[in-house]
Each structure stands twice: as structure tokens, then as C-alpha cells.
Design a protein around this motif. Sequence first.
Motif, short mmCIF file in Angstrom:
data_model
loop_
_atom_site.label_atom_id
_atom_site.label_comp_id
_atom_site.label_asym_id
_atom_site.label_seq_id
_atom_site.Cartn_x
_atom_site.Cartn_y
_atom_site.Cartn_z
N PHE A 315 0.79 -1.22 0.00
CA PHE A 315 0.00 0.00 0.00
C PHE A 315 0.83 1.27 0.00
CE2 PHE A 315 -3.75 2.59 1.14
CZ PHE A 315 -4.49 2.20 0.04
N THR A 316 1.70 1.47 0.96
CA THR A 316 2.48 2.72 0.98
C THR A 316 3.97 2.51 1.12
OG1 THR A 316 2.09 2.97 3.37
CG2 THR A 316 0.56 4.12 1.88
N VAL A 317 4.41 1.35 1.52
CA VAL A 317 5.84 1.10 1.74
C VAL A 317 6.29 -0.07 0.87
CG1 VAL A 317 7.60 0.53 3.46
CG2 VAL A 317 5.63 1.90 4.12
N GLU A 318 7.49 0.04 0.34
CA GLU A 318 8.04 -1.01 -0.51
C GLU A 318 8.99 -1.91 0.28
OE1 GLU A 318 9.87 1.54 -3.35
OE2 GLU A 318 8.15 1.53 -4.68
N ALA A 319 9.19 -3.11 -0.22
CA ALA A 319 10.12 -4.05 0.40
C ALA A 319 11.18 -4.40 -0.63
CB ALA A 319 9.38 -5.29 0.88
N ASN A 320 12.30 -3.71 -0.57
CA ASN A 320 13.42 -3.98 -1.49
C ASN A 320 14.72 -3.53 -0.84
OD1 ASN A 320 13.55 -1.11 -1.88
ND2 ASN A 320 11.96 -1.28 -3.43
N ARG A 321 15.83 -3.79 -1.53
CA ARG A 321 17.14 -3.49 -0.95
C ARG A 321 17.30 -1.99 -0.68
NH1 ARG A 321 22.42 -5.49 -0.69
NH2 ARG A 321 23.59 -3.94 0.52
N ALA A 322 16.81 -1.16 -1.56
CA ALA A 322 16.96 0.29 -1.36
C ALA A 322 16.27 0.71 -0.07
CB ALA A 322 16.39 1.06 -2.54
N GLN A 323 15.07 0.15 0.19
CA GLN A 323 14.37 0.52 1.41
C GLN A 323 15.09 0.04 2.66
OE1 GLN A 323 11.60 2.64 1.77
NE2 GLN A 323 12.39 2.97 -0.30
N VAL A 324 15.71 -1.12 2.58
CA VAL A 324 16.51 -1.59 3.71
C VAL A 324 17.64 -0.60 3.99
CG1 VAL A 324 18.03 -3.42 4.56
CG2 VAL A 324 15.94 -4.02 3.31
N ASP A 325 18.29 -0.13 2.95
CA ASP A 325 19.38 0.84 3.13
C ASP A 325 18.88 2.15 3.72
OD1 ASP A 325 21.23 -0.95 2.16
OD2 ASP A 325 21.28 -0.12 0.13
N VAL A 326 17.73 2.62 3.25
CA VAL A 326 17.17 3.87 3.78
C VAL A 326 16.85 3.70 5.26
CG1 VAL A 326 15.20 5.44 3.68
CG2 VAL A 326 16.26 4.64 1.56
N TYR A 327 16.21 2.61 5.61
CA TYR A 327 15.88 2.38 7.02
C TYR A 327 17.14 2.21 7.86
CZ TYR A 327 10.79 2.14 6.85
OH TYR A 327 9.46 2.45 6.75
N ARG A 328 18.18 1.62 7.30
CA ARG A 328 19.43 1.46 8.05
C ARG A 328 20.04 2.83 8.35
NH1 ARG A 328 22.50 -3.08 9.00
NH2 ARG A 328 21.37 -4.27 7.40
N ILE A 329 20.03 3.73 7.36
CA ILE A 329 20.53 5.08 7.60
C ILE A 329 19.73 5.76 8.70
CG2 ILE A 329 20.79 7.39 6.57
CD1 ILE A 329 21.30 5.94 3.88
N GLY A 330 18.40 5.64 8.63
CA GLY A 330 17.55 6.23 9.65
C GLY A 330 17.79 5.65 11.02
N ALA A 331 17.97 4.33 11.09
CA ALA A 331 18.22 3.68 12.38
C ALA A 331 19.55 4.13 12.97
CB ALA A 331 18.20 2.17 12.21
N LEU A 332 20.58 4.23 12.13
CA LEU A 332 21.89 4.69 12.61
C LEU A 332 21.83 6.13 13.08
CD1 LEU A 332 24.12 2.96 9.91
CD2 LEU A 332 23.94 2.34 12.34
#
Length: 428
Positions: A315-332
Amino acid sequence: MGQTVDVGAVIRGARCTARITQAQLGAQCGYSASAISRIESNRLRLDYQSMLRVAAVLGIRPDQLNGLGVPEGAAVATVALRSSDEEDAVRRRELLTGVLAAGATVVIGASQASASAVTGDPATGLEDALFRLPAAEPMSLAMLKEQTTAARRAFRAARYADLGQALPGLLSAASATRDAAQGQAREHASAILARAYVVAADLALKQHSDAAWVAADRALIAARASGAPVPIGEASRVLAITMRRSGRCSSAVQLLAREAGELDATQARTGAVRTTLLLTAAYSAATGGDRTTALSLLDEAQEDVKRLPEVAGLFTVEANRAQVDVYRIGALNALGTPDEGANIAAGLDIDRISTAERRARAWTDTARMWHALGDGQQTFSALRRVEAEAPQEVRRPALRALTSDLLYGPARVQGLREFAARTGALAA
């Protein structure tokens, strides 16, 4: 009868003169940043004692309060300030039962289009509508699904003003259709209603609106009534974000982990939703300071996207490698180690992310990373990219606060002041 003094303008002007953000003012007054935003836009009217408290923080003389009021025709609520912990607990408890917070009166009457024009907040009409949905007739499931999909497209394109105007009617029609349906048609209508509330919660979350609690709660109720695992997962995600925003990070992680465990990781669609829950859980854990859990969840999500094909139609969020990287930056960033995200950001091709809203999210996390590292020029460059991708995104409260922090920081960045004025971070 018109008022001679604009209370919002007085407070905003004094705050900008003091060079503090809405969040900083709210912390000193015992209220949320979103409430300060609504006060400055004349959608919250304070009682006199509360006004004195704000005046004291901002250095406004008591005699300057004489005649303060709300401009004629504004849609407002009247509230008394109280401690932030008490206010948050009361508002959450009452909002989830569909009742306005004690001591607040909503005045509904201005059209949602005019309200948005005055306040610049796409969630304005949504807040009012959630407590009194407009009357609507049932429609065919095919038409309802088409309209809900159109709302999803508006969100993913970051057309928040259009979405804010459309959502009250959509939610009303979806509720009427669900109520009129029976059997499998009712389950199908419940799933569509859940997704409509998911996108409503996503919009409210972006505007730091209390409506997010109501929309997320209703989304999960409708999703569970549908029995469909994908809407249940999507609704759980937005509810967990509201929990995290209220400081309940560990509870958010527990909810997300439980719901992720209910989804089949081997199937494309349920596996993709599971991955989005893991990513949200990772960021929630990081926000709560739990580095080990955050990184473990990110690694698990990364393994998932390697194993599963990329899925369209979430619906609004994707599940792919780019999103993992974006979330990793945000988490760090949340963990206080933004330097660890610099190499990830360098290898992230944001232009290849498929939606404007997700590209803007990636540039936002990159901007926060550079800001935490003290690089004002790189922060500003990333903010400019947010604006280029999604002009309405850069006007969100969180982005305005980041722009304001950069503006009043030690670095002097060419063009930043004009950017701040253009995006609403600097009062005219």
C-alpha cells in the motif's frame, strides 16, 4: 466580530525572534510541537492562564495579551495547557475510543478546502472528519477499490493536499459500503476500508496529527474483520508508528514482531509485508536505543529481500534493498552513529526508488545524517532534493524543524534563508 490581534502571528513572531523551534517551545510550555503548530495557525485557542505561560517563555509582556483572539471564521479548538505526559496519555486514551480530549471543543464548520488553505495542513479536514464522517451512500466494491487505489497513488506521489481533501469522502463511502455488505462482500469491503484508514494514518503521521491514533486503530479493527493478512500487517505498521511516536518503542517492536511472525515469509506478498514490519520494528528499536535489536532486524529484512521477488502493490511502503538501506541510515541516525550511515548513503541510488514519497524519505534521512555530522552544506543539498522530489513533503513539521535548526545553527549556508521562507520554516 473580528479580532484586532492575530494570536498565532504574535506567538510565531516571538518564537522566531527567540530563535527556537516549535518543538523547543512546546517542551518549555509542556505541550507538543504539533499543538504549537496549531496554535500558530489559529486552530487552537488557549485559555488565559495557558497564554500567560507561553508569553512568559517567549518574553511577551502580559499587557500585550489584551485583545488576543482568533481571526474570524477560523476552525479552532479551545484547550488548556497541561504537562506533556498527562496530555499525551489522556489524548491517546480518549482518541482511541473516538472521543475528543477533555477540555477541547472542536468547531466544525469551515470547509476542508478553506481550512487547508488557511493552515497549510493537509490533515486538517481529516481530523474533523474522523469524529464526524460525512454522510455517504454505499458504492460498488470495484469503484471503492479504485478510489482507494487513487488515494494510495496520491500518497506515493506526495500530493498530500489532494489526499487530505479526498480522504473524508473516501472513508465515509468505505464505511457505508462495509456496513451495507454481507458475507464475503463485507470481508472484502472491510479490507478496502482498512487500507483507506492506513493511508489516512500515514498522512496524519506525516503531519504529526493526533488523528493518526484514531485512523490507525480503526485500520486495524477493519483489517482484522477482513481476515486478510496483508491489510492486517499494513494496519499494524501504522499503529506501531503511533506507539513509537508516543515513546512506547519497545511496545511497538513487540507488536511488529508478533504480527511479522503471523505472516508467511515464503509467499511473495505476505513475505514483503513481513519485511516492511521488520524495517519499522528496526527503526522503532533504534529510536528506543536498542542497537542490537535494531541491527538484527535490519539484517533479517535484508536477507528477506534477497530471497523474495520484489512485489508491486503494497500500500504505501516497498520491500526492497533500497528501502533496507534507507531504514538502516535512519536507524543509525536514531542510534546516534550517523557516521556509520555515510558509506551506505554513498552507495544508495535514490533516483531509482520508484515513488516520490519514498525518494523524499530517503533524502530526508540523508539530510538528518549530514545534519548530525555537522555538515550544513550537505544537509541543505539533501533538503533541496526533498523539495525537488516532493514540494509538499518539505513543508511537513519534521522537515520544517530540521530546516529551522539548520537556519539558526552556526553554519551559514547560501540560499538557506530563502528556502526556509519558501517552505514555511521561517515566518514571513
